[in-house]
Design a protein around this motif. Structure first.
Motif, short mmCIF file in Angstrom:
data_model
loop_
_atom_site.label_atom_id
_atom_site.label_comp_id
_atom_site.label_asym_id
_atom_site.label_seq_id
_atom_site.Cartn_x
_atom_site.Cartn_y
_atom_site.Cartn_z
N VAL A 140 54.02 46.17 85.37
CA VAL A 140 54.74 46.57 86.59
C VAL A 140 53.88 47.32 87.59
CG1 VAL A 140 56.97 46.69 85.42
CG2 VAL A 140 55.54 48.72 85.58
N SER A 141 54.31 47.26 88.81
CA SER A 141 53.68 48.02 89.88
C SER A 141 54.14 49.46 89.77
CB SER A 141 54.10 47.45 91.23
OG SER A 141 53.69 48.31 92.25
N VAL A 142 53.21 50.42 89.75
CA VAL A 142 53.59 51.81 89.61
C VAL A 142 53.56 52.56 90.94
CG1 VAL A 142 53.01 52.06 87.18
CG2 VAL A 142 51.25 52.43 88.92
N ALA A 143 52.83 52.05 91.88
CA ALA A 143 52.76 52.75 93.16
C ALA A 143 52.17 51.85 94.21
CB ALA A 143 51.89 53.99 93.02
N THR A 144 52.65 51.97 95.42
CA THR A 144 52.05 51.27 96.54
C THR A 144 51.86 52.28 97.66
OG1 THR A 144 53.31 49.30 95.94
CG2 THR A 144 52.21 49.26 98.06
N THR A 145 50.64 52.41 98.11
CA THR A 145 50.36 53.42 99.13
C THR A 145 50.49 52.84 100.54
OG1 THR A 145 48.01 52.93 99.17
CG2 THR A 145 48.75 54.57 97.56
N PHE A 146 50.58 53.71 101.48
CA PHE A 146 50.54 53.34 102.91
C PHE A 146 51.65 52.41 103.37
CE2 PHE A 146 45.96 54.57 102.73
CZ PHE A 146 46.00 55.48 103.76
N GLN A 147 52.73 52.31 102.58
CA GLN A 147 53.76 51.35 102.96
C GLN A 147 54.35 51.64 104.33
OE1 GLN A 147 56.20 51.28 99.32
NE2 GLN A 147 56.16 49.06 99.51
N VAL B 141 53.95 44.85 108.82
CA VAL B 141 53.40 44.22 107.62
C VAL B 141 54.21 44.67 106.40
CG1 VAL B 141 51.37 44.07 106.11
CG2 VAL B 141 51.10 44.13 108.61
N ILE B 142 54.62 43.73 105.60
CA ILE B 142 55.27 44.07 104.34
C ILE B 142 54.22 44.02 103.25
CG2 ILE B 142 57.05 43.44 102.67
CD1 ILE B 142 58.44 41.90 104.98
N PHE B 143 54.04 45.13 102.54
CA PHE B 143 53.11 45.15 101.42
C PHE B 143 53.78 45.94 100.31
CE2 PHE B 143 49.16 47.07 99.37
CZ PHE B 143 48.89 45.94 98.62
#
Lengths: 265, 481
Positions: free
Chosen positions: B134-141, B149-151
């Motif tokens: 799993v993804s635990v963190a996404t920065t700069f969203q 931009v969707i990231f």
């Protein structure tokens, strides 16, 4: 500076150098001449530490230290430079980067501070003019696509930048036109000083028209068969190496043994 | 033979710096694969029915397939019933800010040199961190959202942008594509999603950092990147795994879609655990990556630096569908120790005046085996298409190997295909030349190999080019005396 004493060198089962003795005092330029296959290049490579030559007997002292015990990069840092007969290509490595890495590796090994990019650039610009090399050539990969003459100029440029105490030039003059020959000779002359020496290995006398050596040695059959002053080169040019062949070589060898070890100053 | 040469084979001293594992409280699915496991994964992620149905379709198709055997690698059979298909660090409820990331996860990423705290980030790189499944963190969203931009993680995209995901999922790599693509489609757990709207130039580099942590698990992530008309995005993925005795399977799928005039640049620095000096352990990296240059004048560029994994088996390709579209593939693949790599690309030219460039640099040392396998296919419709392929292999030491299998299929006489290939050794002459100038042997080898890779490294974003050079040096440590 350099003392070669009864050096025997083999590759595989065949002996190439069979007791070479030679001394190059500080500040002198000596030429080693000889026919093809006489062992001239082997001598140059052994001095620089090239595999896979095996030293079976004899010794080489460089400034009183056992040169043969050092790995090639240690010899370089100690001030031994070899100008290659066939400089190799190193694709993808810009010449400027290569030169700076080399210089700084040597400085590091000697405990000196490394040269920054700006100082280095200034150094290169000054030196490359002496060998008449375009700056653009130095942005290209090491010897990649260089002509024969450009490669040899590049060797001399490296020598001028690294400022070795002992330069060994292995047929650096072979295949050069007169302009390039002049550049090579000028490079060696520029470095000439009381605490630097050079061993210039050549097949032809041509280079020696531009570069007057203190002594000339003739290598044949793996031994120094004759040593003499600058006139010896002219004599060889006139009569060829053939006069050194045959039984005469043996008798010459005996006398040379005393000449080359007896001229230590 | 020189002493240095004799020691070339001795790679035992090589250290893998990322081999630690972190004790995270982890939620597992039961070992093995069945429809129940897939339903469980889908339920855990709260997925819509259409996605579960798609997964089940993929699984049923996968059951009809046999593992492919044509690749030039060897490994013991993989027991697909002995793999855990879902593993997630437990403390992973939806996060509202970076501060909520489990401190142990943060510490793990800090140790990897990837700080998840935004304020400490390298300027201008947004990171999606994926641990195990799993993804635990996404920065700069937030900042990316301002630009439109969707990231985000794939799971979040399924929740928040289901229409986009549904429109593009499997549109480039359908689950029927191959054995591992079918497996991934059935069990994929997370990954990254990126959508760049029309005319937007993504304001920063995007990257996903993949980390396998738990033992006995496989990693099956999916990445989907869509660039609308005129959009531009540059994306980088990095990967590491702990040192474990067993082999771990990594079977990812990456899909890229570029519409008219869009550009996607996708870079990979792959450093999965390669196994020990005897060839025990290490990651099997069996990945399907493909881009669809769907629009006119669109461009997709793959750059990969593959230094890790016991086995690397992947062919990032481009389907050049739009007229005048461009596909590029730049690759450095290193196989040291007992590593095997069978990698290359596929360039499928469909549109008119399409152009592809392939530059592959393969480095083999120790007992490493490196294979370049590439397909350049130009259909009847691809009038005026051009390809240039350059394929260089570098051998260090006597026990390694390099192999090249270029396939070319051209259906129209106006197409041009060029193929250049060389195999060379780090020659004693080159090494001696550099050492004679005072450069120590290891530094000299590194310099020569970096020179060999230069054309590829210069395609990488600056900070990653430095990282790639460093990795290469680490991979070659001990390759010379």
């Amino acid at each position: 500076m350099l003392l070669i004493d009864d050096l025997h060198v083999s590759i595989g089962d065949s002996e190439i150098l069979s007791g070479v003795s030679l001394e190059v005092p500080d500040g002198e330029i000596h030429a080693v001449m000889g026919p093809n296959g006489s062992g001239k290049s082997t001598l140059a490579h052994v001095l620089a530490g090239r595999d896979p030559y095996e030293v079976t007997a004899g010794r080489v002292l460089y400034e009183g230290v056992d040169l043969l015990a050092m790995v090639p990069e240690e010899r370089a840092a100690a001030g031994v430079f070899l100008g290659f007969q066939h400089p190799v290509e190193i694709p993808g490595v810009p010449t400027m980067y290569f030169l700076r890495t080399a210089l700084n590796a040597q400085r590091r090994a000697r405990g000196q501070e490394e040269l920054g990019p700006v100082e280095f650039l200034a150094l290169v610009d000054a030196k490359r003019r002496l060998v008449e090399m375009e700056r653009a050539l130095l942005d290209r990969a090491v010897n990649d696509g260089f002509s024969g003459g450009e490669r040899k100029r590049n060797e001399i440029l490296q020598m001028l930048i690294l400022e070795p105490r002992l330069a060994v030039l292995d047929e650096t003059d072979s295949g050069l036109d007169i302009d390039a020959l002049r550049v090579v000779a000028a490079g060696v002359t520029t470095l000439r000083s009381p605490d630097r020496s050079a061993l210039v290995i050549t097949h032809h006398q041509r280079l020696l028209d531009h570069l007057v050596p203190d002594r000339v040695h003739v290598l044949a059959g793996g031994r120094i068969v004759r040593s003499g002053g600058p006139d010896l080169a002219a004599e060889l040019e006139a009569h060829g190496y053939a006069t050194l062949g045959g039984p005469a070589v043996e008798s010459l060898t005996v006398s040379t043994g005393t000449v080359s070890t007896g001229t230590a100053r | 033979m020189s002493a240095a040469r004799a020691e070339l084979a001795d790679l035992a001293g090589r250290e893998y710096a990322y081999g630690f594992s972190t004790d995270l409280d982890t939620d597992f699915a039961p070992r093995g694969l069945s429809e129940d496991v897939i339903r469980l994964i889908s339920a855990k992620k709260g997925e819509p029915d259409w996605l579960l149905d798609w997964r089940l379709g993929a699984y049923r198709h996968w059951c009809t397939l046999a593992e492919p055997t044509w690749q030039n690698v060897t490994h013991p059979p993989i027991d697909y019933d002995d793999i855990i298909y879902y593993a997630a660090p437990k403390k992973n409820a939806a996060l509202s800010s970076m501060d909520e990331v489990d401190p142990e996860v943060r510490a793990m990423f800090d140790k990897l040199g990837i700080s998840l705290a935004e304020q400490e980030r390298l300027s201008g790189v947004a990171v999606d961190a994926v641990v195990d499944s799993v993804s635990v963190a996404t920065t700069f969203q937030a900042r990316l959202a301002e630009a439109g931009v969707i990231f985000c993680s794939f799971s979040q995209a399924v929740r928040d942008h289901p229409d986009l995901v549904r429109a593009y999922l499997g549109s480039v790599v359908p689950y029927r594509d191959n054995f591992f693509a079918a497996l991934n489609s059935a069990v994929f757990t997370d990954g990254s999603f990126c959508y760049v709207p029309e005319g937007v130039v993504c304001p920063m580099e995007l990257s996903t950092y993949f980390r396998i942590n738990a033992a006995g698990t496989g990693q099956f992530e999916r990445t989907l990147i869509v660039a609308e008309r005129g959009a531009r995005v540059s994306y980088l993925e990095g990967c590491t795994a702990p040192m474990r005795d067993e082999h771990q399977l990594h079977a990812a799928v990456v899909e890229l879609v570029a519409l008219d005039d869009a550009t996607i640049k996708y870079s990979t620095v792959q450093n999965w655990y390669p196994g020990d000096a005897e060839g025990n352990g290490g990651v099997y990296n069996f990945v399907t990556k493909r881009g669809r240059a769907a629009g006119a004048r669109s461009k997709i560029s793959w750059t990969q630096v593959e230094t890790g994994s016991a086995i690397t088996w992947k062919y990032p390709g481009v389907v050049l569908q739009g007229d005048g579209s461009v596909g590029e593939f730049y690759s450095v693949a290193v196989s040291a120790g007992h590593q095997q790599a069978d990698t290359g690309t596929k360039m499928i030219h469909i549109g008119k005046d399409t152009k592809s460039t392939i530059v592959s640099k393969a480095i083999s040392t120790g007992h490493g085996q490196n294979t370049y396998r590439g397909l350049v296919k130009m259909l009847r419709s691809a009038t005026g298409a051009r390809n240039h392929t350059r394929c260089d292999s570098l051998l260090i030491g006597p026990d390694c190997g390099a192999h090249t299998f270029p396939y070319v299929e051209v259906k129209h006489p106006t197409c041009q295909v060029e193929h250049e290939a060389t195999t060379s050794k780090v020659s004693d002459d080159q090494l001696f030349y550099a050492r004679q100038r005072g450069i120590p042997e290891e530094e000299a080898t590194s310099m020569i190999v970096n020179g060999f890779c230069r054309e590829v490294f210069r395609e990488l974003p600056m900070e990653f080019a430095v990282e790639a050079q460093r990795l290469l040096s680490v991979s070659l440590e001990g390759a010379v005396g």
